[in-house]
Design an enzyme around this catalytic site. Sequence first.
Site, PDB file in Angstrom:
ATOM      1  N   HIS A 179       0.912  -1.296  -0.036  1.00 47.64           N
ATOM      2  CA  HIS A 179      -0.030  -0.037  -0.034  1.00 47.64           C
ATOM      3  C   HIS A 179       0.985   1.213  -0.222  1.00 47.64           C
ATOM      4  CE1 HIS A 179      -3.579   2.069   0.132  1.00 47.64           C
ATOM      5  NE2 HIS A 179      -3.830   2.210   1.221  1.00 47.64           N
ATOM      6  N   ASP A 183      -2.308   2.177  -4.457  1.00 45.55           N
ATOM      7  CA  ASP A 183      -3.657   2.545  -3.909  1.00 45.55           C
ATOM      8  C   ASP A 183      -4.586   1.344  -4.242  1.00 45.55           C
ATOM      9  OD1 ASP A 183      -4.788   3.118  -6.296  1.00 45.55           O
ATOM     10  OD2 ASP A 183      -4.129   5.240  -6.151  1.00 45.55           O
TER      11      ASP A 183
END
Length: 206
Positions: A179, A183
């Site tokens: 992450h 995204d």
Amino acid sequence: GKTLAQICDGDTTKLSAFRALINAESGYRVSVSDLLIAAACRALQKYPELNASLQGDQIVRYESVNIGTAVAGEAGLIVPVVKNVQEKSLREIAAETRELFARAQKGRLRPEEYSGGTFSISNLGMFGIEDFTAIINPPELAILAVSSIRKKPVVVTDEDGTDRIAIRPMMNIRLSVDHRVIDGLLAAQFVGCLKRHLEEPTLLLL
């Protein structure tokens, strides 16, 4: 770093029929793993941000799609890598995985055959696992966890627009991404593209 998971169920009705047709008519055999590799390659080509690695604080993107698939070997899990998948036909992928997996199970892979991956797949469907999260192989940015195919009730829409409940074979797919780099929107788009190719597998031949 943080890991983000994107999950979906894929209807494998057409995938199973497509695989059965190839195996009956083509003179070569494909596995579900082969089809997953081919579908993942198409999704990686559309979303190349996932075909990359994080090296220090630099993101390195690759032109080659090198997909590793976890296999149970004599000394535990090993991940043989099919290199340059974007240049290979389904027949070539199937021939290469058959040889790599057979040697991986006997611990006979050369180092270059289990290194250099840009994306990984962990398919535990054959063990009856219904849902799991795979751990990303650094420096890769993502890994796909594929669980067993289970019959589930789903809503389907007939040609006249009528909704009804049907029993369909569904494959649980879970994409884990780094992450820090990837995204949630990009992960969802990738999974959507992958699902489309698994649910309409003739796209793999285009």
